[in-house]
Design an enzyme around this catalytic site. Sequence first.
Site, PDB file in Angstrom:
ATOM      1  N   GLU A 265       0.842  -1.076  -0.180  1.00  9.87           N
ATOM      2  CA  GLU A 265      -0.024  -0.014  -0.233  1.00  9.87           C
ATOM      3  C   GLU A 265       0.811   1.130   0.022  1.00  9.87           C
ATOM      4  O   GLU A 265       1.822   1.340   0.902  1.00  9.87           O
ATOM      5  CB  GLU A 265      -0.718  -0.076   1.353  1.00  9.87           C
ATOM      6  CG  GLU A 265      -2.315   0.602   1.262  1.00  9.87           C
ATOM      7  CD  GLU A 265      -1.784   1.950   2.283  1.00  9.87           C
ATOM      8  OE1 GLU A 265      -1.448   3.076   1.757  1.00  9.87           O
ATOM      9  OE2 GLU A 265      -2.265   1.930   3.376  1.00  9.87           O
ATOM     10  N   CYS A 302      -2.617   7.552   4.958  1.00  7.16           N
ATOM     11  CA  CYS A 302      -2.578   7.200   3.558  1.00  7.16           C
ATOM     12  C   CYS A 302      -3.924   7.997   2.703  1.00  7.16           C
ATOM     13  O   CYS A 302      -3.678   7.912   1.637  1.00  7.16           O
ATOM     14  CB  CYS A 302      -2.552   5.823   3.557  1.00  7.16           C
ATOM     15  SG  CYS A 302      -1.680   4.570   4.585  1.00  7.16           S
TER      16      CYS A 302
END
Lengths: 526, 526
Positions: A265, A302
């Site tokens: 990720e 994120c």
Amino acid sequence: MPITGDMLIGAASHHGRDGDIRAIDPATGEALDPVFGGGGPAEVERACALAEAAFDAFRETGLEQRAAFLETVAQNILDIGDELITRAMAESGLPRPRLEGERARTVGQLRLFAQVVREGSWLDARIDPALPQRAPLPRSDLRQRHIPLGPVAVFGASNFPLAFSVAGGDTASAFAAGCPVVVKSHSAHPGTSELVGRAIQAAVASCGLPEGVFSLLFGTGNPIGTALVADPRIKAVGFTGSRRGGLALMEVAAKRPEPIPVYAEMSSINPVFLMPAALAARAEALGKAFVASLTMGAGQFCTNPGILLGVDGPDLDRFVATAVEALGGSAALTMLTPGIHAAYDSGVAALAGSTAVATLARGLACSGPNQAQAALFATTAEQFLADAALQEEVFGAASLLIRCPDVATMRKVAERLEGQLTATLQMDAADAAAVAGLVPVLERKAGRLLANGWPTGVEVCHAMVHGGPFPATSDSRTTSVGTLAIRRFLRPVCYQDLPAELLPEALRDGNPLGIWRRVDGALGRE
Amino acid sequence: MPITGDMLIGAASHHGRDGDIRAIDPATGEALDPVFGGGGPAEVERACALAEAAFDAFRETGLEQRAAFLETVAQNILDIGDELITRAMAESGLPRPRLEGERARTVGQLRLFAQVVREGSWLDARIDPALPQRAPLPRSDLRQRHIPLGPVAVFGASNFPLAFSVAGGDTASAFAAGCPVVVKSHSAHPGTSELVGRAIQAAVASCGLPEGVFSLLFGTGNPIGTALVADPRIKAVGFTGSRRGGLALMEVAAKRPEPIPVYAEMSSINPVFLMPAALAARAEALGKAFVASLTMGAGQFCTNPGILLGVDGPDLDRFVATAVEALGGSAALTMLTPGIHAAYDSGVAALAGSTAVATLARGLACSGPNQAQAALFATTAEQFLADAALQEEVFGAASLLIRCPDVATMRKVAERLEGQLTATLQMDAADAAAVAGLVPVLERKAGRLLANGWPTGVEVCHAMVHGGPFPATSDSRTTSVGTLAIRRFLRPVCYQDLPAELLPEALRDGNPLGIWRRVDGALGRE
């Protein structure tokens, strides 16, 4: 429980000799005790050998035993007590309420995966009974279940020292699937890592599991991570971090004699679409809420809203005016590490220096080391479309407003975006038609679409997707948050005409586990 | 329906100018009419542009419409009539009954995926309702479904001109998922490919779907396949073929700016374990049945039994004697292409020339071009473990017996095998304990374990796994046969607080599609 600076390799503690690591308190810039000894090839070798040796036994633990292990890890983490919070605060600069919340999330995640394991649908058990009379050819008895891939390498993330680290989502879902885990700790929070690692190590022992189910390695640079991903006994990788780091691991994994999946990720700028009717109705409220989302946790998420799109005009101007005021009054916040702080400053400087970009606002001045001033920039759709560099993530509380001449251009910009974790729609009823045109584009671009909220804040549940097309992640077919994550570490195996006593319990006649199974294609619990 | 030699690009026919392709009848060595025109970058560009343009509409077709499309393709293939069989016979050298069976399988596969689409579980619909009163933070309304990845490139396989080719498993599962498909035809059977391609093209039109849902390209070498996999609009690849070919496509896919999944089914030697009690009870019957499986279809199956393992002794000798006799009397059979035949002869010559290998038997002499003599070789476990080259697949009717001193050595050899599609156990009740020790090893090595059958013959059903660890496939998490294959072309998307009218039907309140959904984690049809 004293923090020793030791790696945990199976049941043993071991002080590495390949370089020293010390955590730094980003709020003071001072190094924290103790010194952690970095590992090298020998420690990777031992951890992987133990993981391989543990695999067959661990993967055949019963559903109840596996679930109890996850719950024991959760309880052991809680039992560390306040030391875990104070150490994580010192190593990350994050405030107490945030870390207490993160601990609750980490524990809740382990307990949710325990429920998932018990429920058993992840086995995806299927039975196609034999059809001995079928013409022209009889059908064999065919049964399918999922088994775990094998030992998994997990890389701790800097920005969630608990929830995406040693006992974070990757570890929880890999354990749930039945995979031993070798964690490479993030060097920013080795003390937090050791505390949590010992909680897992104790759970392995008290649950009677083979010691190789878990190991924790420290390392001073890239070589140990590369060696871990290259080890033939490792069968999958979980990573949360930078695009450069993720791409490097993907390359190592793809070049192995046996390539393996990497779940990285990496990079997302999480576009927010300010639709016209929503802006007309509540530009000021949106401006304030946006700044709150942008600056939360110093923007170190994120899912931080890194770009905004709106149609130029008085309503967008009202949004900007409110956002500029809110952001201008926002306090500088300590970032996680000196390196992250330096990268933020350089990313912001690059935007500020671009002729295509105007600086709309900066936050309050810094008052200590490693603090970051929030930043809001603006550009036009035309300029954004002409300069791919404007899509690069600046990790931290910086965002770029893209002024569009109309809604059609917002869609055009959306089509040109790279893959994202999230896409957010600020919309009112009158925006529905325009949004309906955007949704198919955003589904292709992002793992999660949200309306009238902010992308920061990722619920751990069954329906969550924390994933998305490249470069948001290396594999859009999965998620790193939520119960679907268990599927990342599984593969199907078919058993044809195997004698009943050799079949795994999940596939035996009479459904002894009482799980959902698909018999001749029909779902049921028989 | 005349075969024109044209590519099918969307609704158009187009004669390529990048090199000529002619099918060769392997039984005679003669070239068949017509000449097929190979495509180049311009045709890849048009096919991919059309596929991209079709994607959003095709992926949102209703379950019934998508299912009806698959069924129309199936019916159109049947409606071609005997021309399809005779052309496939001429292009492949395969006998009529085999191709009629393969047609039935292809049509059955399309119809099975229609059922899967209608049933709707593949959407994996999940709803976690909002919890506005939850403390400390409320929960948003979160819903998840799976959507297709995007346009898929499919490479036809040489050995199944129908079932693993233009309308084969990859195409059927990609269509079922909602992905447009661009097929690169295998140059060995372009006429068969055109006939089937026109059946699909007609189904696209009669079902009112956008033309870009399907295109069929021809090409004389690797460049067109490379260009197709490198095209940014292609989001996944299905391939069945050689290890070298699969690895090449994996490399192209990994090096794209946006890497994409490649599902390559490549190389498997499908070990057969002859357990002691089974050998004692029925060595002769096993010897005969083995040769029948080995030589079926000239051994041109991915699941062909390429190695055998048994404990040295009189029972194994009886097995060998029977197998040698049966194989010695087996007729030479025409292989699919001159290239495949040449590769077989060179693989067999390499084994025959190895000092570690003894030749036990060869089949009857050849009587025509491109015919292959079956071959049975033997070596010892010690020699096998010392020479990795002995694990290399020889595509065709060649097999290598590994004489082991004991069952423990059989397990040791199993541990050293590369990934496989299948592993077969010939066993009796008295072998159960020994087999129980082998099963965990074989689960780690293979996608399908079977007892007292032969690996050739792959049922198309819900529980089938035609997959396995590398190098059997590039991605052990999936299967290329059976209904689970639909999952290869899907990714999850989460919708947070999206207004009801913008939600996809699968996720709306009241479950208008009547599908299985997971609400707060519990499976049901509400």
